[in-house]
Write a protein that holds these residues in place. Sequence first.
Motif, PDB file in Angstrom:
ATOM      1  N   SER A   1      35.853  33.210  39.936  1.00  0.00           N
ATOM      2  CA  SER A   1      34.217  32.384  40.501  1.00  0.00           C
ATOM      3  C   SER A   1      33.274  32.465  39.188  1.00  0.00           C
TER       4      SER A   1
ATOM      5  N   VAL B   1      21.761  36.219  40.676  1.00  0.00           N
ATOM      6  CA  VAL B   1      22.667  37.216  40.451  1.00  0.00           C
ATOM      7  C   VAL B   1      23.927  36.912  41.185  1.00  0.00           C
ATOM      8  N   GLU B   2      25.122  37.161  40.590  1.00  0.00           N
ATOM      9  CA  GLU B   2      26.433  36.858  40.772  1.00  0.00           C
ATOM     10  C   GLU B   2      27.310  37.542  41.780  1.00  0.00           C
ATOM     11  N   GLY B   3      27.859  36.570  42.534  1.00  0.00           N
ATOM     12  CA  GLY B   3      28.496  37.744  43.826  1.00  0.00           C
ATOM     13  C   GLY B   3      30.409  36.433  43.959  1.00  0.00           C
ATOM     14  N   ARG B   4      30.140  36.473  45.411  1.00  0.00           N
ATOM     15  CA  ARG B   4      32.134  35.847  45.504  1.00  0.00           C
ATOM     16  C   ARG B   4      31.818  34.734  46.524  1.00  0.00           C
TER      17      ARG B   4
ATOM     18  N   SER C   1      33.001  42.486  38.147  1.00  0.00           N
ATOM     19  CA  SER C   1      32.336  41.095  37.519  1.00  0.00           C
ATOM     20  C   SER C   1      31.445  41.190  36.785  1.00  0.00           C
TER      21      SER C   1
ATOM     22  N   THR D   1      27.850  35.211  34.812  1.00  0.00           N
ATOM     23  CA  THR D   1      29.330  36.171  35.243  1.00  0.00           C
ATOM     24  C   THR D   1      30.639  35.834  35.885  1.00  0.00           C
TER      25      THR D   1
ATOM     26  N   ALA E   1      29.150  31.957  38.240  1.00  0.00           N
ATOM     27  CA  ALA E   1      27.615  31.776  38.444  1.00  0.00           C
ATOM     28  C   ALA E   1      27.478  31.788  37.545  1.00  0.00           C
TER      29      ALA E   1
ATOM     30  N   ALA F   1      25.944  33.796  45.739  1.00  0.00           N
ATOM     31  CA  ALA F   1      25.755  33.432  43.411  1.00  0.00           C
ATOM     32  C   ALA F   1      24.566  33.085  43.111  1.00  0.00           C
TER      33      ALA F   1
ATOM     34  N   ILE G   1      39.665  50.259  42.452  1.00  0.00           N
ATOM     35  CA  ILE G   1      40.447  50.770  43.810  1.00  0.00           C
ATOM     36  C   ILE G   1      40.304  49.214  44.950  1.00  0.00           C
TER      37      ILE G   1
ATOM     38  N   SER H   1      37.409  50.937  49.789  1.00  0.00           N
ATOM     39  CA  SER H   1      36.462  51.004  49.085  1.00  0.00           C
ATOM     40  C   SER H   1      36.289  52.139  47.622  1.00  0.00           C
ATOM     41  N   SER H   2      34.560  52.286  47.638  1.00  0.00           N
ATOM     42  CA  SER H   2      34.347  54.042  47.252  1.00  0.00           C
ATOM     43  C   SER H   2      32.953  54.661  47.350  1.00  0.00           C
TER      44      SER H   2
ATOM     45  N   LYS I   1      29.166  43.088  48.731  1.00  0.00           N
ATOM     46  CA  LYS I   1      29.743  44.247  47.911  1.00  0.00           C
ATOM     47  C   LYS I   1      29.854  43.105  46.600  1.00  0.00           C
ATOM     48  N   SER I   2      29.128  43.507  45.175  1.00  0.00           N
ATOM     49  CA  SER I   2      29.897  43.028  44.323  1.00  0.00           C
ATOM     50  C   SER I   2      29.046  42.171  43.897  1.00  0.00           C
TER      51      SER I   2
ATOM     52  N   LYS J   1      30.053  49.530  52.419  1.00  0.00           N
ATOM     53  CA  LYS J   1      30.725  48.494  51.249  1.00  0.00           C
ATOM     54  C   LYS J   1      32.479  48.539  51.686  1.00  0.00           C
TER      55      LYS J   1
ATOM     56  N   GLY K   1      26.458  51.370  36.972  1.00  0.00           N
ATOM     57  CA  GLY K   1      26.031  50.988  35.398  1.00  0.00           C
ATOM     58  C   GLY K   1      25.850  49.687  35.048  1.00  0.00           C
TER      59      GLY K   1
ATOM     60  N   HIS L   1      32.350  48.755  31.782  1.00  0.00           N
ATOM     61  CA  HIS L   1      33.292  50.502  32.300  1.00  0.00           C
ATOM     62  C   HIS L   1      31.965  50.298  33.463  1.00  0.00           C
ATOM     63  N   SER L   2      30.995  48.916  34.113  1.00  0.00           N
ATOM     64  CA  SER L   2      30.201  49.083  35.739  1.00  0.00           C
ATOM     65  C   SER L   2      30.377  48.301  36.711  1.00  0.00           C
TER      66      SER L   2
ATOM     67  N   ASN M   1      26.107  46.444  37.851  1.00  0.00           N
ATOM     68  CA  ASN M   1      26.600  46.725  39.059  1.00  0.00           C
ATOM     69  C   ASN M   1      25.602  47.205  39.886  1.00  0.00           C
TER      70      ASN M   1
ATOM     71  N   THR N   1      26.040  41.284  40.988  1.00  0.00           N
ATOM     72  CA  THR N   1      25.924  41.826  39.853  1.00  0.00           C
ATOM     73  C   THR N   1      24.531  41.185  39.055  1.00  0.00           C
TER      74      THR N   1
ATOM     75  N   SER O   1      33.434  36.600  38.133  1.00  0.00           N
ATOM     76  CA  SER O   1      33.681  37.863  39.103  1.00  0.00           C
ATOM     77  C   SER O   1      35.130  37.396  39.839  1.00  0.00           C
TER      78      SER O   1
ATOM     79  N   ASP P   1      35.843  48.121  40.265  1.00  0.00           N
ATOM     80  CA  ASP P   1      36.449  48.366  41.324  1.00  0.00           C
ATOM     81  C   ASP P   1      37.605  48.516  40.980  1.00  0.00           C
TER      82      ASP P   1
END
Lengths: 467, 445
Positions: B441, A463-466, B382, B403, B443, A233, B377, A191-192, A411-412, A225, A381, B371-372, A394, A414, B405, B375
Amino acid sequence: MSSTIQLLDKNIAKSVIDHGLSLGADFVELFIEKTQNQTIKILNSAVDDIGGGVDFGIGLRLVYGTKVLYGYTNNPSADELKKIATTLAVNDQQAAKNGPVNFINKPLSKVHKASLSLHSEHPLDAKIAWLMRLDQATRKVSEKIVQVVSSGMQKCQQVEIFNSEGLHIAEERNYIRLMGQAVAQDGSEQSSGYEAPGALRGWEYTEALNPTQLGEVIGRQAMTKLHADPCPAGRMPVIIDNAFGGVIFHEACGHLLETTSVAKKASVFHDKMDQMIANPCVSAVDDGTLDNEWGSISIDDEGMETQKTQLIKDGVLTSFMVDRIGSEKTGYARTGSGRRQSYRFAPASRMRNTFIEPGKNSLEEMIASVSKGIYCKKMGGGSVQPGTGEFNFNAQESYLIVDGKIERPLKSATLISTGPEVLKQISMVGNNFALAAGMCGSVSGAVPTTVGQPAIKVDDILVEGRQ
Amino acid sequence: MKSTVQKVIDMALSMGANECEVIINKGSSLSLKANEGKLEEHKVSGSQVVGVRLKNAGRLGTSYSENFEDESLRTMVKTVVETSKYSKLNEFESISAKDDGSKADATNEFTWQEDHTSAADKVSAILKLEGDVLAKGSPFKSAPYNSFSESEGEKIIANHHGLYKAMKRRYFSAYTSALVEQDGKQSMHYYGSSALTFKGLDLEKCINESCDQALGLLNGTPVKTGQYSVVFDTDNLAELWGCFLRVFSAKAAIDKVNPWAKKLGSAVASKSLTLIDEPRFKSGLSYQSFDDEGVKSESLKLIDQGVLANFLHNTATANELKTSNNGRAGRGPRGSLGVSSTHLVFAPGTDSDSDVHQGKYLEIVSLQGLHSGVDVISGDFSFGGSGYLIENGTRSQAVRNITISGNFYELIQNMGPIGKTIYTSSDCNFFAPAMRFENISVAGV
């Protein structure tokens, strides 16, 4: 500061503008720019790169009605500039409507001071030492921080503007931005974390910016993270915290209030002046006058003194951001919003420091009001469709809220909606107002802009997630 | 420009530099935009920039100037000689490329073609890009974003060993948008075309794609949240892969920001995936026979049947990782030495396009947030997306406000069918068959 700037001989400027007027142009403008920049990059706890250089060029704009002819060159000779004017006007040339120009030098009414600009010869090793402290503080957060990149960017942009209305004005803008990025790794999980504060100042900005604290924030982001759960989601309430949280307003609403899109009727807000476009708890501003803020300017890139522009007041649309051509096309008065990345771009209406004004609620009250939702502490961004305001953002750091309490990191995440929709869905506006630096890309290139807001509560957003 | 190059090298060596490289870019461009049937913007440019990279007592530095006068060049070189003293000692990066005797003219055959299109034809092109959208009438409201541009330039790379490489490049590009409005709903779509010649531009495709997609998506609604098979159109597939190109960078591996740093020779993708970086792909717009250090660039397998085969190397990364340089240095006059890819070319798969497009899946024609929402890494992504739900070969629903992802590195290890036909992206730099990604995935509602 402006009186010392002379990038182009005034007689050359006069001869070129007179030539443009002789071709029948309604308006002629010269934008001369000299920008010196320096970037120091620290990688693997050593100086990886020190780069920089000098940009110099001249942008020439001829306007016939609302038609823009634009050219640029690195060559400051009168012959070259007149040749560009003649080439540009080849299909539009007509009898001259206006006579020769006489310039009146206009002083700046406000100057953003920078004591340690690139001209100050502040020692490089002092800058490197500050960045090394940032590097070390970030690494110290955890042994799982496997890489840190830090950098310091300084830029001194001098602009001089002449136009056929007799304007002659100049400004020096000194920018500084510090960036830190951390990569955390544990087994196959990575993660970053990232922060990049900036200001319209010189290196003295770092005196109030503690590199140890900044490094701890960056390192903590990456670690938070690292083992975070996937984001759920679906539609739910979201609390978007202050500072960079304002990027959503910037992208999804701000761009729709620029005459660049309003004049084309490409903005859903183009015919909504004086109408309620947001929840009454929302007031928003684009203010170029704030002292030494990253998005501030003394004059815009058309030479007009910048302003504080009230975009939305108590939910009602009160102003657009208007440049010269936007004003010609829409009839709205200019707001000092004509901006461009450099001499390579014709100016367009752009944001400066754009933010939702503070409200009354505390962050704690907002979180307590959510039974199940997301708290976005730090936004990343995003992007927006300029016509429709559809956006996608995000969240760099986010948490699950359950029964009014923050439960665990995610995490992640959107967020996806449209600008007009989200403005109506804001039900609470906080009192913890803060600003954050960013770069904004649009038709006139990338310009420094500040985003900002207090924490806001959006009642219902996808909201988007996994998970 | 030869004299400027020699002047900078002489200055650097006389100020104590041991090694010196110079890059010069010189170019001109024309761009046009239209609004309501008239030329709205006409832009011309002429620009030049010289960049220097030098090594001084084992330390590297870079600087640049847009002013070619002697005094400015001297200030540029003096600045970099001074600042380089603060850089780390670098035993790996050196300016060592020597002329291999190959002719730059071979490159120019593919990057510079004569074009005598008149100014009037260029104006007609931009007016057509807007006008043909407007001519379709309601519900087409406008073509608010459109452009025609022509760019040409020359790049010179030279160093103190006497290496001198020159390359000319000219290309044309155009795009338009269509904004549709009906019953309070809006939809907009863009499409572009790039080519080495004016005649190579496909203006009709720009217009038709923009209009068809804007109209097709107008009544789009989100699909139900869940897992879907997804097929991206070629441009969006290029965008998706483009977000993760750092995995091929030897420099990123050395800098510890490449998640595949230790995976050379390991399986990173489905066996059905083979990806080649092909600098001399004649259908592409980025043809090059040498890189930004002047080193020869030839075809390079990045992924070979699912196995990570090579990283992109420059002289410095090859030295540090004790391997051979494959000529992928990337550097402009304003920057320091990095690596870059050229044309990404995927090998054809073994499936038919109908295998890729069978049953139920999402066809994605627009991605937002590229661009956002990435990740690099972790591989997590998403994005916002728009497109169509396809069921048994038919577009059963226009889809917006969703979305998409997943984890890119996991997805490419479990690819669905990959077609045999190679398609080209609109910028002519990405060449790939249709690919089906499984279990992404989504949403929606």
